[in-house]
Design an enzyme around this catalytic site. Structure first.
Site, PDB file in Angstrom:
ATOM      1  N   SER A   9      40.219  46.936 -10.180  1.00 39.42           N
ATOM      2  CA  SER A   9      38.986  47.511  -9.644  1.00 39.42           C
ATOM      3  C   SER A   9      37.940  47.621 -10.742  1.00 39.42           C
ATOM      4  O   SER A   9      38.114  48.366 -11.710  1.00 39.42           O
ATOM      5  CB  SER A   9      39.262  48.895  -9.061  1.00 39.42           C
ATOM      6  OG  SER A   9      38.050  49.526  -8.704  1.00 39.42           O
ATOM      7  N   HIS A  33      38.689  43.459  -7.251  1.00 37.94           N
ATOM      8  CA  HIS A  33      38.242  44.458  -6.287  1.00 37.94           C
ATOM      9  C   HIS A  33      36.913  45.032  -6.755  1.00 37.94           C
ATOM     10  O   HIS A  33      36.810  45.546  -7.874  1.00 37.94           O
ATOM     11  CB  HIS A  33      39.292  45.564  -6.162  1.00 37.94           C
ATOM     12  CG  HIS A  33      39.040  46.518  -5.045  1.00 37.94           C
ATOM     13  ND1 HIS A  33      39.484  46.278  -3.764  1.00 37.94           N
ATOM     14  CD2 HIS A  33      38.402  47.710  -5.019  1.00 37.94           C
ATOM     15  CE1 HIS A  33      39.137  47.288  -2.994  1.00 37.94           C
ATOM     16  NE2 HIS A  33      38.468  48.175  -3.725  1.00 37.94           N
ATOM     17  N   ASP A  35      34.023  47.704  -5.813  1.00 36.27           N
ATOM     18  CA  ASP A  35      33.636  48.851  -4.987  1.00 36.27           C
ATOM     19  C   ASP A  35      32.121  49.000  -4.956  1.00 36.27           C
ATOM     20  O   ASP A  35      31.489  49.204  -6.004  1.00 36.27           O
ATOM     21  CB  ASP A  35      34.256  50.135  -5.540  1.00 36.27           C
ATOM     22  CG  ASP A  35      35.757  50.180  -5.328  1.00 36.27           C
ATOM     23  OD1 ASP A  35      36.194  50.030  -4.180  1.00 36.27           O
ATOM     24  OD2 ASP A  35      36.493  50.372  -6.320  1.00 36.27           O
ATOM     25  N   MET A  37      29.172  51.365  -3.602  1.00 39.71           N
ATOM     26  CA  MET A  37      28.950  52.726  -3.128  1.00 39.71           C
ATOM     27  C   MET A  37      27.461  52.981  -2.946  1.00 39.71           C
ATOM     28  O   MET A  37      26.662  52.593  -3.797  1.00 39.71           O
ATOM     29  CB  MET A  37      29.524  53.733  -4.129  1.00 39.71           C
ATOM     30  CG  MET A  37      30.991  53.542  -4.439  1.00 39.71           C
ATOM     31  SD  MET A  37      31.515  54.728  -5.702  1.00 39.71           S
ATOM     32  CE  MET A  37      33.250  54.317  -5.820  1.00 39.71           C
ATOM     33  N   HIS A  66      34.479  45.754  -1.483  1.00 39.70           N
ATOM     34  CA  HIS A  66      34.840  46.918  -0.680  1.00 39.70           C
ATOM     35  C   HIS A  66      33.586  47.751  -0.451  1.00 39.70           C
ATOM     36  O   HIS A  66      33.096  48.430  -1.356  1.00 39.70           O
ATOM     37  CB  HIS A  66      35.917  47.709  -1.430  1.00 39.70           C
ATOM     38  CG  HIS A  66      36.346  48.970  -0.762  1.00 39.70           C
ATOM     39  ND1 HIS A  66      37.058  49.945  -1.427  1.00 39.70           N
ATOM     40  CD2 HIS A  66      36.173  49.426   0.502  1.00 39.70           C
ATOM     41  CE1 HIS A  66      37.312  50.941  -0.605  1.00 39.70           C
ATOM     42  NE2 HIS A  66      36.777  50.657   0.562  1.00 39.70           N
ATOM     43  N   MET A  68      31.864  50.712   0.582  1.00 44.20           N
ATOM     44  CA  MET A  68      31.935  52.146   0.884  1.00 44.20           C
ATOM     45  C   MET A  68      30.513  52.612   1.150  1.00 44.20           C
ATOM     46  O   MET A  68      29.901  53.336   0.358  1.00 44.20           O
ATOM     47  CB  MET A  68      32.592  52.888  -0.273  1.00 44.20           C
ATOM     48  CG  MET A  68      34.065  52.562  -0.401  1.00 44.20           C
ATOM     49  SD  MET A  68      34.906  53.543  -1.652  1.00 44.20           S
ATOM     50  CE  MET A  68      34.527  52.565  -3.105  1.00 44.20           C
ATOM     51  N   MET A 137      43.474  53.466   1.823  1.00 46.44           N
ATOM     52  CA  MET A 137      43.017  54.303   0.730  1.00 46.44           C
ATOM     53  C   MET A 137      44.030  55.417   0.508  1.00 46.44           C
ATOM     54  O   MET A 137      44.347  56.168   1.429  1.00 46.44           O
ATOM     55  CB  MET A 137      41.644  54.903   1.043  1.00 46.44           C
ATOM     56  CG  MET A 137      40.501  53.900   1.120  1.00 46.44           C
ATOM     57  SD  MET A 137      40.184  53.051  -0.447  1.00 46.44           S
ATOM     58  CE  MET A 137      39.791  54.429  -1.527  1.00 46.44           C
ATOM     59  N   GLY A 142      35.369  57.261  -3.679  1.00 50.37           N
ATOM     60  CA  GLY A 142      34.154  57.710  -4.329  1.00 50.37           C
ATOM     61  C   GLY A 142      34.254  57.932  -5.816  1.00 50.37           C
ATOM     62  O   GLY A 142      33.262  57.850  -6.526  1.00 50.37           O
ATOM     63  N   PHE A 143      35.473  58.183  -6.310  1.00 49.41           N
ATOM     64  CA  PHE A 143      35.638  58.455  -7.729  1.00 49.41           C
ATOM     65  C   PHE A 143      36.913  57.790  -8.241  1.00 49.41           C
ATOM     66  O   PHE A 143      37.944  57.813  -7.568  1.00 49.41           O
ATOM     67  CB  PHE A 143      35.737  59.960  -8.001  1.00 49.41           C
ATOM     68  CG  PHE A 143      34.533  60.746  -7.548  1.00 49.41           C
ATOM     69  CD1 PHE A 143      33.433  60.880  -8.383  1.00 49.41           C
ATOM     70  CD2 PHE A 143      34.500  61.333  -6.299  1.00 49.41           C
ATOM     71  CE1 PHE A 143      32.319  61.597  -7.975  1.00 49.41           C
ATOM     72  CE2 PHE A 143      33.387  62.050  -5.876  1.00 49.41           C
ATOM     73  CZ  PHE A 143      32.294  62.182  -6.722  1.00 49.41           C
ATOM     74  N   GLY A 145      40.138  57.407 -11.011  1.00 46.63           N
ATOM     75  CA  GLY A 145      40.996  58.301 -11.755  1.00 46.63           C
ATOM     76  C   GLY A 145      41.671  59.399 -10.967  1.00 46.63           C
ATOM     77  O   GLY A 145      42.269  60.305 -11.554  1.00 46.63           O
ATOM     78  N   ASP A 175      44.755  51.145  -2.365  1.00 49.85           N
ATOM     79  CA  ASP A 175      43.743  51.458  -3.382  1.00 49.85           C
ATOM     80  C   ASP A 175      43.711  52.954  -3.624  1.00 49.85           C
ATOM     81  O   ASP A 175      43.448  53.732  -2.715  1.00 49.85           O
ATOM     82  CB  ASP A 175      42.379  50.983  -2.884  1.00 49.85           C
ATOM     83  CG  ASP A 175      41.264  51.231  -3.896  1.00 49.85           C
ATOM     84  OD1 ASP A 175      41.559  51.644  -5.027  1.00 49.85           O
ATOM     85  OD2 ASP A 175      40.094  51.003  -3.541  1.00 49.85           O
ATOM     86  N   GLY A 176      44.012  53.346  -4.878  1.00 50.75           N
ATOM     87  CA  GLY A 176      43.838  54.736  -5.253  1.00 50.75           C
ATOM     88  C   GLY A 176      45.045  55.339  -5.941  1.00 50.75           C
ATOM     89  O   GLY A 176      46.107  55.470  -5.338  1.00 50.75           O
ATOM     90  N   GLY A 177      44.898  55.668  -7.210  1.00 55.66           N
ATOM     91  CA  GLY A 177      45.947  56.368  -7.926  1.00 55.66           C
ATOM     92  C   GLY A 177      47.179  55.538  -8.220  1.00 55.66           C
ATOM     93  O   GLY A 177      48.262  56.092  -8.434  1.00 55.66           O
ATOM     94  N   GLY A 197      42.610  50.528 -10.995  1.00 57.70           N
ATOM     95  CA  GLY A 197      41.426  50.635 -11.828  1.00 57.70           C
ATOM     96  C   GLY A 197      41.733  51.183 -13.202  1.00 57.70           C
ATOM     97  O   GLY A 197      41.908  50.448 -14.174  1.00 57.70           O
ATOM     98  N   SER A 198      41.819  52.504 -13.294  1.00 59.47           N
ATOM     99  CA  SER A 198      42.016  53.160 -14.580  1.00 59.47           C
ATOM    100  C   SER A 198      43.264  52.665 -15.291  1.00 59.47           C
ATOM    101  O   SER A 198      43.227  52.335 -16.490  1.00 59.47           O
ATOM    102  CB  SER A 198      42.098  54.679 -14.380  1.00 59.47           C
ATOM    103  OG  SER A 198      40.934  55.179 -13.751  1.00 59.47           O
TER     104      SER A 198
END
Length: 209
Positions: A9, A33, A35, A37, A66, A68, A137, A142-143, A145, A175-177, A197-198
């Site tokens: 991401s 990916h 994002d 926003m 993606h 959003m 998701m 939106g954020f 990390g 997607d996410g964490g 991502g992170s």
């Protein structure tokens, strides 16, 4: 278990050096990916069509854009022209989702649909036969990390079961964490594409599939 695709991401990349981020993605990943926003559907504003167009020449990897954003139907054509290969929008952001999927396909792009953690799987029953991708998701969008919401992993399994039962061929993305502690759980649940991502960009994600 088939090998999933890794999708870094760019939201977690160094915006001052996206060329380097894409070079790393080229080395380790299967797609990118991106994002987008708008500051309305989610609180943050990220980047838009000009940035995507400018980085398109830096890699041959497919771009999964993606969206959003509110009213994604007003933007898909411009993102298709900017270089998106996949366009993924949110169920929660559009009323006429069949029409939007048809619009994306008419532009020659693959269509994805995403749901936020509070949205149940069954709301997509009527569209699953038409989409190319379902994005689950596992954090609130939106954020970067955030920690993965464990209950969302079950949604991946539910979509995998529906796909098998109905004979559909959409891919399942998560997607996410996603990090070293959560990676195995989402892959075992049935994810075909893992967005990171992170953990990807800080080098902590051990990708050994």
């Amino acid at each position: 278990m088939k090998k999933p695709l890794l999708s870094p991401s760019l939201l977690s990349a160094d915006f001052a050096n996206l060329a380097s981020a894409l070079a790393l993605a080229e080395e380790k990943a299967g797609l990118v990916h991106i994002d987008v926003m708008d500051g309305h559907f989610v609180p943050q504003i990220s980047y838009g069509q000009p940035v995507i167009q400018s980085i398109r020449r830096l890699t041959t990897l497919p771009f999964d854009v993606h969206l959003m954003v509110e009213k994604p139907e007003l933007m898909v054509e411009s993102f298709a022209k900017a270089g998106a290969d996949w366009i993924t929008f949110h169920y929660e952001a559009s009323v006429h989702i069949h029409r939007l999927v048809q619009q994306i396909h008419a532009l020659g792009k693959k269509a994805g649909i995403s749901i936020v953690p509070s949205t149940p799987v069954h709301v997509l029953d009527e569209i699953l036969s038409d989409v190319d991708l379902v994005l689950v998701m596992t954090v609130n969008p939106g954020f970067g990390g955030q920690a993965l919401i464990p209950s969302c992993v079950n949604k991946i399994s539910q979509f995998a079961d529906i796909r098998k039962e109905k004979g559909y061929d959409f891919l399942i993305s998560v997607d996410g964490g996603v990090n070293d502690k959560t990676l195995d759980s989402v892959v075992k649940a049935g994810a075909d594409i893992v967005v990171s991502g992170s953990a990807f960009f800080n080098g902590s994600l051990k990708w050994e599939f």
